[in-house]
Design an enzyme around this catalytic site. Sequence first.
Site, PDB file in Angstrom:
ATOM      1  N   GLU A  59     -21.421 -61.587 -32.333  1.00 62.48           N
ATOM      2  CA  GLU A  59     -20.081 -61.912 -31.837  1.00 62.48           C
ATOM      3  C   GLU A  59     -19.838 -63.414 -31.768  1.00 62.48           C
ATOM      4  O   GLU A  59     -18.731 -63.888 -32.034  1.00 62.48           O
ATOM      5  CB  GLU A  59     -19.859 -61.270 -30.475  1.00 62.48           C
ATOM      6  CG  GLU A  59     -19.633 -59.770 -30.507  1.00 62.48           C
ATOM      7  CD  GLU A  59     -20.904 -58.956 -30.747  1.00 62.48           C
ATOM      8  OE1 GLU A  59     -20.785 -57.743 -31.000  1.00 62.48           O
ATOM      9  OE2 GLU A  59     -22.004 -59.550 -30.678  1.00 62.48           O
ATOM     10  N   HIS A 128     -20.090 -50.083 -22.500  1.00 60.89           N
ATOM     11  CA  HIS A 128     -19.073 -49.908 -23.534  1.00 60.89           C
ATOM     12  C   HIS A 128     -17.738 -49.424 -22.949  1.00 60.89           C
ATOM     13  O   HIS A 128     -16.928 -48.850 -23.673  1.00 60.89           O
ATOM     14  CB  HIS A 128     -19.541 -48.888 -24.587  1.00 60.89           C
ATOM     15  CG  HIS A 128     -20.729 -49.310 -25.373  1.00 60.89           C
ATOM     16  ND1 HIS A 128     -22.013 -49.258 -24.874  1.00 60.89           N
ATOM     17  CD2 HIS A 128     -20.835 -49.805 -26.643  1.00 60.89           C
ATOM     18  CE1 HIS A 128     -22.868 -49.686 -25.797  1.00 60.89           C
ATOM     19  NE2 HIS A 128     -22.176 -50.030 -26.874  1.00 60.89           N
TER      20      HIS A 128
END
Length: 329
Positions: A59, A128
């Site tokens: 990321e 998540h």
Amino acid sequence: MPETTYIKAITNTLAGAMRADDRVFVIGEDVAEGGPYTATAGLADEFGVQRVIDTPISEAAITGVAIGAAQSGMRPVLEIMFVDFVTLALDQLVNAAAKAHFMSGGQLTVPMVLRTQGGAGHRGAAQHSQSLEGWLAHVPGLKVVMPSRPADAAGLLASAIADPNPVVYVENKRLYFRKGDVPEPAAPVPIGRAATLRTGRDVTIVAFSALVHDALAAADRLAAEDRVEAEVIDPRTLVPLDLDAIVASVERTGRLVVAHEAVEHGGFGAEIAAQVQAAAFDFLDAPVVRVGAPFTPVPFSAPLEDAYVPGADDVVAAVRTLLGERRRG
């Protein structure tokens, strides 16, 4: 206006922006294959892998590449699969993208969009399923948008891509297959302008993202069961916040409930409550009530997750608490 899903509205808007401007490209993990929820499905077929760029699972690297490209005149739309993993890109996002315009004395712009998905309800467990928009809204230099309806998903994304500086565009996974009318081509929705989705005289409910739909359901119940007319406002963008629209409503109703899926403790609802209290204290007839998730990680267990995520019942209970204050007064 044709009806389409929230997720398809995103796909169509990305495709339209890429057709209109060769500088727009998409970058992220598995985006050429459509991404985890098919938001970028079909884009690589039309535009090629030079403009729909798959990346390694990094990321920080994805965000760094996007920042460099944006400062060089491109308009990247990067995807971070889950908002939970924005944590891995915070140095790039917070210390580079958000600061470049300010630290260069206005000479640099960073016209990039970071798309990401948050929220529970899909049994994704604690890593998540979070709602971390409050962290991002704390950073000067970042705009933060959270569309709740397909038309706003399209219109706010179009505006975000056209913006000269970084926009964090936060989707909620529970909204992806909700349908609504969306104009073609997408009509840009101004960043920083709220929408009043239901008018009422007794209480103002400010909700964003998935909780907008719970707030509307709660308002219908309150009207049917309590003869209470609630006004429902969707800010649509957290930064900049359309405080004027919220204050104007509170001046009419005298009461405010703020609802979001994020943990209530330290959530953006506290910022809205503080700003409204400062701007409209003389009009408030009761303390502002917040609705949010409990201060615990998101459970994996289905029954526990269902109990964890706030919904219409919680909004109804909050409004009834305020009405109880009125009756006692």
